[in-house]
Design an enzyme around this catalytic site. Structure first.
Site, mmCIF file in Angstrom:
data_model
loop_
_atom_site.group_PDB
_atom_site.id
_atom_site.type_symbol
_atom_site.label_atom_id
_atom_site.label_comp_id
_atom_site.label_asym_id
_atom_site.label_seq_id
_atom_site.Cartn_x
_atom_site.Cartn_y
_atom_site.Cartn_z
ATOM 1 N N GLY A 1 26.354 50.712 22.481
ATOM 2 C CA GLY A 1 25.376 51.813 22.681
ATOM 3 C C GLY A 1 26.009 53.059 23.014
ATOM 4 N N GLU B 1 27.034 54.516 30.391
ATOM 5 C CA GLU B 1 26.252 53.683 29.670
ATOM 6 C C GLU B 1 25.353 54.291 28.967
ATOM 7 O OE1 GLU B 1 25.104 50.604 29.254
ATOM 8 O OE2 GLU B 1 25.330 49.233 31.073
ATOM 9 N N ASP B 2 24.757 53.727 27.733
ATOM 10 C CA ASP B 2 23.598 54.605 27.159
ATOM 11 C C ASP B 2 22.201 54.376 27.999
ATOM 12 O OD1 ASP B 2 23.276 51.738 27.067
ATOM 13 O OD2 ASP B 2 22.951 51.719 24.612
ATOM 14 N N ASP C 1 18.087 49.538 32.120
ATOM 15 C CA ASP C 1 16.722 48.982 31.683
ATOM 16 C C ASP C 1 16.587 48.191 32.953
ATOM 17 O OD1 ASP C 1 14.488 48.086 30.348
ATOM 18 O OD2 ASP C 1 15.293 46.697 29.206
ATOM 19 N N LYS D 1 15.444 53.831 32.933
ATOM 20 C CA LYS D 1 14.204 53.109 32.887
ATOM 21 C C LYS D 1 13.792 52.849 34.333
ATOM 22 C CE LYS D 1 14.038 51.497 28.264
ATOM 23 N NZ LYS D 1 13.753 50.265 27.352
ATOM 24 N N PHE E 1 10.673 50.781 24.705
ATOM 25 C CA PHE E 1 11.909 50.589 23.876
ATOM 26 C C PHE E 1 12.288 51.715 23.098
ATOM 27 C CE2 PHE E 1 14.736 48.605 20.926
ATOM 28 C CZ PHE E 1 15.588 47.742 21.526
ATOM 29 N N VAL E 2 13.542 52.123 23.123
ATOM 30 C CA VAL E 2 13.945 53.429 22.391
ATOM 31 C C VAL E 2 15.025 53.024 21.492
ATOM 32 C CG1 VAL E 2 12.920 55.278 24.020
ATOM 33 C CG2 VAL E 2 15.373 54.049 24.451
ATOM 34 N N ASP F 1 20.226 50.482 19.462
ATOM 35 C CA ASP F 1 19.956 49.718 18.541
ATOM 36 C C ASP F 1 18.609 49.101 18.584
ATOM 37 O OD1 ASP F 1 21.082 48.051 20.473
ATOM 38 O OD2 ASP F 1 20.900 46.551 18.491
ATOM 39 N N ARG G 1 21.337 53.106 15.260
ATOM 40 C CA ARG G 1 22.100 53.524 15.934
ATOM 41 C C ARG G 1 22.442 54.876 15.600
ATOM 42 N NH1 ARG G 1 24.026 49.740 19.970
ATOM 43 N NH2 ARG G 1 24.363 47.847 19.157
HETATM 44 P P1 IMP Z 1 20.054 46.056 31.244
HETATM 45 O O1 IMP Z 1 21.188 45.298 31.546
HETATM 46 O O2 IMP Z 1 18.432 45.446 31.287
HETATM 47 O O3 IMP Z 1 19.960 47.259 31.960
HETATM 48 O O4 IMP Z 1 20.175 46.608 29.755
HETATM 49 C C1 IMP Z 1 21.288 47.281 29.438
HETATM 50 C C2 IMP Z 1 21.278 47.443 27.986
HETATM 51 O O5 IMP Z 1 20.426 46.774 27.105
HETATM 52 C C3 IMP Z 1 21.761 48.763 27.459
HETATM 53 O O6 IMP Z 1 23.210 49.112 27.885
HETATM 54 C C4 IMP Z 1 21.209 48.748 26.015
HETATM 55 O O7 IMP Z 1 22.325 48.477 25.235
HETATM 56 C C5 IMP Z 1 20.138 47.849 25.886
HETATM 57 N N1 IMP Z 1 18.753 48.355 26.230
HETATM 58 C C6 IMP Z 1 18.061 48.456 27.034
HETATM 59 N N2 IMP Z 1 16.980 49.104 26.890
HETATM 60 C C7 IMP Z 1 17.023 49.334 25.711
HETATM 61 C C8 IMP Z 1 15.963 50.026 24.634
HETATM 62 O O8 IMP Z 1 15.060 50.816 24.853
HETATM 63 N N3 IMP Z 1 16.545 50.192 23.362
HETATM 64 C C9 IMP Z 1 17.890 49.818 23.016
HETATM 65 N N4 IMP Z 1 18.609 49.254 23.891
HETATM 66 C C10 IMP Z 1 18.238 48.951 25.127
HETATM 67 MG MG MG Z 2 21.553 47.139 22.798
#
Ligand code: IMP
Ligand code: MG
Length: 182
Positions: free
Chosen positions: A50, A105-106, A109, A137, A158-159, A165, A171
């Site tokens: 991402g 990081e993109d 979440d 978020k 979700f974005v 993606d 992407r």
């Molecule tokens: P986390 O471990 O739940 O914080 O998620 C982190 C990863 O999940 C990010 O680096 C993204 O690759 C993916 N992700 C989280 N939220 C989204 C979203 O809204 N759209 C797309 N990918 C997401």
């Molecule tokens: Mg992803």
């Protein structure tokens, strides 16, 4: 509308952040990082996949000697839900011992990925580790993680686009879109 953006026209999505909003923010993030790390060499560690577009734009707004490195972790259990279990799919190839690391990081979440990465990188004895995320978020965090540089705080939706993606696609959209779910 750009040709490439037409691929979202049949979906229940709306634009959240335009490419120019994103560009402006990245200029500011680059200036902050340049100021905070003046006189230091830094390693930008991008979290694949991402981060790839954000990394490309951000690194060119940082006016310092930067080393670019990547690793890949698994993040999502299925298309739109975090599994909470994080595994390394591609190890970091750079030696970061004694270096100043910024994780790129993109999006943050649940925070599970970042929480894992901070522990994983700390074992490699860097001089310091900070994080930059284009999107955060805050209401979705399930673990207590702090993000040092944040592009935009967004709601728990979700974005897609600008590197993000859904099921490995979208992407390559220039803007960031919110996916409308029931
Ligand atoms: P986390 O471990 O739940 O914080 O998620 C982190 C990863 O999940 C990010 O680096 C993204 O690759 C993916 N992700 C989280 N939220 C989204 C979203 O809204 N759209 C797309 N990918 C997401
Ligand atoms: Mg992803």
């Amino acid at each position: 509308m750009d040709n490439i953006e037409k691929i979202v026209q049949n979906e229940d999505v709306h634009i959240l952040l335009s490419h120019s909003d994103i560009n402006q923010k990245i200029i500011t993030l680059g200036q902050e990082i340049t100021r905070d790390y003046e006189g230091k060499d830094i390693v930008l560690v991008g979290v694949l996949t991402g981060c790839f577009i954000f990394m490309a734009d951000l690194c060119r707004e940082i006016n310092l000697d930067v080393e670019i490195s990547f690793l890949q972790i698994s993040s999502y259990g299925n298309e739109m839900q975090s599994s909470g279990k994080v595994t390394v799919k591609q190890e970091l190839k750079s030696d970061i011992e004694g270096k100043h690391v910024i994780i790129v990081e993109d999006i943050v979440d649940s925070g599970h990925s970042l929480d894992f990465l901070l522990k994983y990188l700390a074992e490699k004895d860097p001089a310091s580790v900070k994080t930059v995320a284009l999107l955060n978020k805050p209401n979705a965090h399930k673990v207590d993680v702090s993000v040092d540089y944040i592009g935009f705080n967004i709601s728990d939706e979700f974005v897609i686009g600008y590197g993000l993606d859904v099921a490995k696609k979208k992407r390559n959209l220039k803007n960031i879109y919110q996916v409308i779910t029931e």
